[in-house]
Design a protein around this motif. Structure first.
Motif, PDB file in Angstrom:
ATOM      1  N   LEU A 225       0.837  -1.194   0.000  1.00  0.00           N
ATOM      2  CA  LEU A 225       0.000   0.000   0.000  1.00  0.00           C
ATOM      3  C   LEU A 225       0.871   1.243   0.000  1.00  0.00           C
ATOM      4  N   TYR A 226       0.470   2.243  -0.749  1.00  0.00           N
ATOM      5  CA  TYR A 226       1.015   3.588  -0.615  1.00  0.00           C
ATOM      6  C   TYR A 226      -0.049   4.416   0.098  1.00  0.00           C
ATOM      7  N   VAL A 227       0.318   4.987   1.234  1.00  0.00           N
ATOM      8  CA  VAL A 227      -0.649   5.735   2.043  1.00  0.00           C
ATOM      9  C   VAL A 227      -0.073   7.107   2.381  1.00  0.00           C
ATOM     10  N   PRO A 228      -0.921   8.119   2.580  1.00  0.00           N
ATOM     11  CA  PRO A 228      -0.414   9.442   2.975  1.00  0.00           C
ATOM     12  C   PRO A 228       0.190   9.393   4.377  1.00  0.00           C
ATOM     13  N   GLU A 229       1.074  10.318   4.655  1.00  0.00           N
ATOM     14  CA  GLU A 229       1.692  10.374   5.979  1.00  0.00           C
ATOM     15  C   GLU A 229       0.616  10.478   7.064  1.00  0.00           C
ATOM     16  N   ASN A 230       0.877   9.798   8.183  1.00  0.00           N
ATOM     17  CA  ASN A 230      -0.042   9.779   9.338  1.00  0.00           C
ATOM     18  C   ASN A 230      -1.384   9.132   9.015  1.00  0.00           C
ATOM     19  N   TYR A 231      -1.376   8.218   8.061  1.00  0.00           N
ATOM     20  CA  TYR A 231      -2.611   7.518   7.691  1.00  0.00           C
ATOM     21  C   TYR A 231      -3.108   6.668   8.863  1.00  0.00           C
ATOM     22  N   ASP A 232      -4.403   6.705   9.103  1.00  0.00           N
ATOM     23  CA  ASP A 232      -5.027   5.917  10.167  1.00  0.00           C
ATOM     24  C   ASP A 232      -5.553   4.623   9.551  1.00  0.00           C
ATOM     25  N   PHE A 233      -4.969   3.484   9.945  1.00  0.00           N
ATOM     26  CA  PHE A 233      -5.337   2.192   9.360  1.00  0.00           C
ATOM     27  C   PHE A 233      -6.589   1.584   9.991  1.00  0.00           C
ATOM     28  N   ASP A 234      -7.205   2.257  10.942  1.00  0.00           N
ATOM     29  CA  ASP A 234      -8.343   1.682  11.648  1.00  0.00           C
ATOM     30  C   ASP A 234      -9.477   1.316  10.696  1.00  0.00           C
ATOM     31  N   MET A 235      -9.856   2.219   9.804  1.00  0.00           N
ATOM     32  CA  MET A 235     -10.948   1.924   8.877  1.00  0.00           C
ATOM     33  C   MET A 235     -10.552   0.825   7.899  1.00  0.00           C
ATOM     34  N   PHE A 236      -9.297   0.809   7.473  1.00  0.00           N
ATOM     35  CA  PHE A 236      -8.818  -0.253   6.575  1.00  0.00           C
ATOM     36  C   PHE A 236      -8.990  -1.613   7.228  1.00  0.00           C
ATOM     37  N   PHE A 237      -8.563  -1.751   8.482  1.00  0.00           N
ATOM     38  CA  PHE A 237      -8.699  -3.030   9.175  1.00  0.00           C
ATOM     39  C   PHE A 237     -10.170  -3.427   9.327  1.00  0.00           C
ATOM     40  N   SER A 266      12.849  -9.537  15.500  1.00  0.00           N
ATOM     41  CA  SER A 266      13.709  -8.511  14.909  1.00  0.00           C
ATOM     42  C   SER A 266      13.335  -7.117  15.383  1.00  0.00           C
ATOM     43  N   GLU A 267      12.310  -7.046  16.226  1.00  0.00           N
ATOM     44  CA  GLU A 267      11.840  -5.792  16.827  1.00  0.00           C
ATOM     45  C   GLU A 267      11.373  -4.784  15.785  1.00  0.00           C
ATOM     46  N   PHE A 268      10.757  -5.300  14.700  1.00  0.00           N
ATOM     47  CA  PHE A 268      10.150  -4.406  13.716  1.00  0.00           C
ATOM     48  C   PHE A 268       8.827  -3.874  14.265  1.00  0.00           C
ATOM     49  N   LYS A 269       8.507  -2.668  13.887  1.00  0.00           N
ATOM     50  CA  LYS A 269       7.223  -2.090  14.258  1.00  0.00           C
ATOM     51  C   LYS A 269       6.150  -2.644  13.337  1.00  0.00           C
ATOM     52  N   LEU A 270       5.100  -3.210  13.916  1.00  0.00           N
ATOM     53  CA  LEU A 270       4.052  -3.871  13.139  1.00  0.00           C
ATOM     54  C   LEU A 270       2.674  -3.361  13.522  1.00  0.00           C
ATOM     55  N   LEU A 271       1.747  -3.518  12.581  1.00  0.00           N
ATOM     56  CA  LEU A 271       0.323  -3.407  12.851  1.00  0.00           C
ATOM     57  C   LEU A 271      -0.302  -4.719  12.404  1.00  0.00           C
ATOM     58  N   GLU A 272      -1.206  -5.268  13.193  1.00  0.00           N
ATOM     59  CA  GLU A 272      -1.828  -6.535  12.780  1.00  0.00           C
ATOM     60  C   GLU A 272      -3.182  -6.681  13.440  1.00  0.00           C
ATOM     61  N   ASN A 273      -4.008  -7.548  12.810  1.00  0.00           N
ATOM     62  CA  ASN A 273      -5.382  -7.686  13.275  1.00  0.00           C
ATOM     63  C   ASN A 273      -5.797  -9.139  13.514  1.00  0.00           C
ATOM     64  N   GLY A 274      -4.800 -10.021  13.621  1.00  0.00           N
ATOM     65  CA  GLY A 274      -5.109 -11.425  13.846  1.00  0.00           C
ATOM     66  C   GLY A 274      -5.068 -12.277  12.600  1.00  0.00           C
ATOM     67  N   PHE A 275      -5.060 -11.657  11.417  1.00  0.00           N
ATOM     68  CA  PHE A 275      -4.926 -12.450  10.183  1.00  0.00           C
ATOM     69  C   PHE A 275      -4.140 -11.729   9.087  1.00  0.00           C
ATOM     70  N   LEU A 276      -3.732 -10.485   9.337  1.00  0.00           N
ATOM     71  CA  LEU A 276      -2.897  -9.759   8.377  1.00  0.00           C
ATOM     72  C   LEU A 276      -1.919  -8.868   9.136  1.00  0.00           C
ATOM     73  N   ILE A 277      -0.663  -8.911   8.708  1.00  0.00           N
ATOM     74  CA  ILE A 277       0.387  -8.093   9.304  1.00  0.00           C
ATOM     75  C   ILE A 277       0.696  -6.939   8.358  1.00  0.00           C
ATOM     76  N   LEU A 278       0.736  -5.726   8.879  1.00  0.00           N
ATOM     77  CA  LEU A 278       1.172  -4.567   8.117  1.00  0.00           C
ATOM     78  C   LEU A 278       2.555  -4.151   8.586  1.00  0.00           C
ATOM     79  N   LYS A 279       3.477  -4.014   7.633  1.00  0.00           N
ATOM     80  CA  LYS A 279       4.856  -3.656   7.950  1.00  0.00           C
ATOM     81  C   LYS A 279       5.303  -2.544   7.015  1.00  0.00           C
TER      82      LYS A 279
END
Length: 352
Positions: A225-237, A266-279
């Motif tokens: 995904l290409y997203v604008p800076e400070n994009y809120d992924f809440d609605m996407f999830f 590896s201590e990467f910052k992640l977002l995830e919802n139980g079935f998809l990881i965003l990195k």
């Protein structure tokens, strides 16, 4: 065999494929040569699922249904209208097929046939159940196909041109091995989606189809995904949550667990919802169950990034597409004239 003959046979094939459904296939008694081939195709669908753990019935049927919708008289007319097919034919074209998603090499297969050439097919071991039945059905419709379609499991020999699809590594082998033949050699490509932050939940839900269909294994699947800076992924999830049953598929779940563990160690910052990881990652080929993302400041920066990486991108997906871009939910529903890597396969075949 005239181009009208080919069109007629392909339309009949489209109707044949339309019979097969996820829950219960419905036999069309009006179709020619359907008695034996209907049962044979059902058996091969089951075999495809058995031999390849990524090929569940839903995805196999999805592929067959998309081809059924593509192979209409109107679509075939639109596809071939601008080509002079009278100036082609007589060559033998080898096709080395990938096996990442069901029927992935079928467009090359029919392109060779409508161009008047003979086709020599080397299938991937991951996807070798369905196409031989389809070829046999075409031969039943018209015996002249018997001299024009051949499958081999051995090294390709006695051919005039080649179309080969594989990874970047196998492409180097293909380029060397087939260096003396006219060729189309396809390498790794991935698809990207551009979000603006103005999409509704309903619009974003369509993007789930582009991400999760075939478990994300196709080059047309969105892997970044290409997203604008400070994009809120809440609605996407929230929008893609209907795809959460995918985590109950063992092979997908194993990849999810493995990739999550590696990233966390590896201590990467992640977002995830139980079935998809965003990195956040500048790469394009994200692992199964992972979606990369990259931020952009403005449209100019975004366009520069897309242009710089155009040879690595198969599809650009947007809610409001322009030119050759694809709208949400349609990456795995290509038209006959949507050529892989933007290389006109028919034009290549006409110039042999």
């Amino acid at each position: 065999m005239t181009i009208d003959d080919h069109k007629s046979h392909l339309v009949s094939l489209g109707k044949f494929l339309n019979q097969f459904q996820v829950v219960e296939s419905i036999k069309d008694e009006s179709l020619p040569s359907n008695d034996s081939f209907f049962n044979q195709m059902e058996e091969k669908i089951d075999n495809a699922v058995h031999y390849n753990g990524w090929f569940n019935r839903e995805n196999v049927i999805f592929s067959l249904q998309q081809w059924s919708k593509a192979l209409t008289e109107q679509n075939l007319k639109l596809w071939l209208a601008d080509y002079d097919l009278s100036r082609s034919g007589g060559k033998t074209v080898g096709i080395v097929m990938a096996g990442n998603i069901p029927m992935v090499g079928f467009h090359d297969f029919i392109s060779v046939l409508v161009s008047g050439h003979k086709v020599l097919v080397k299938q991937s071991s991951n996807d070798q159940q369905l196409l031989p039945v389809i070829a046999s059905y075409l031969m039943q419709l018209d015996s002249r196909y018997e001299e024009r379609i051949k499958f081999t499991k051995e090294k390709l020999e006695d051919f005039d041109a080649i179309i080969a699809t594989g990874s970047n590594n196998t492409a180097r082998y293909f380029e060397y091995y087939f260096k003396d033949k006219p060729s189309i050699i396809r390498k790794n490509r991935n698809s990207v989606a551009v979000l603006t932050g103005n999409e509704t939940k309903e619009e974003l839900s369509k993007l789930g189809e582009d991400i999760f269909r075939y478990y994300g294994l196709g080059c047309r699947n969105v892997s970044k995904l290409y997203v604008p800076e400070n994009y809120d992924f809440d609605m996407f999830f929230k929008a893609i949550y209907d795809w959460n049953p995918i985590i109950h598929r063992d092979k997908y779940a194993n990849n999810y667990d493995y990739n999550k563990a590696v990233y966390l160690m590896s201590e990467f910052k992640l977002l995830e919802n139980g079935f998809l990881i965003l990195k956040e990652d500048k790469s394009f080929g994200s692992p199964i169950a992972t979606l990369f993302y990259e931020t952009y400041k403005n449209e100019d920066q975004l366009n520069r990034a897309l242009q710089k990486n155009k040879d690595r991108i198969q599809c650009i997906v947007k809610n409001e597409p322009e030119n050759s871009e694809v709208r949400f939910g349609h990456t795995q529903k290509p038209q006959l004239w949507d050529y892989a890597d933007n290389i006109d396969t028919i034009e290549f075949l006409l110039n042999l």
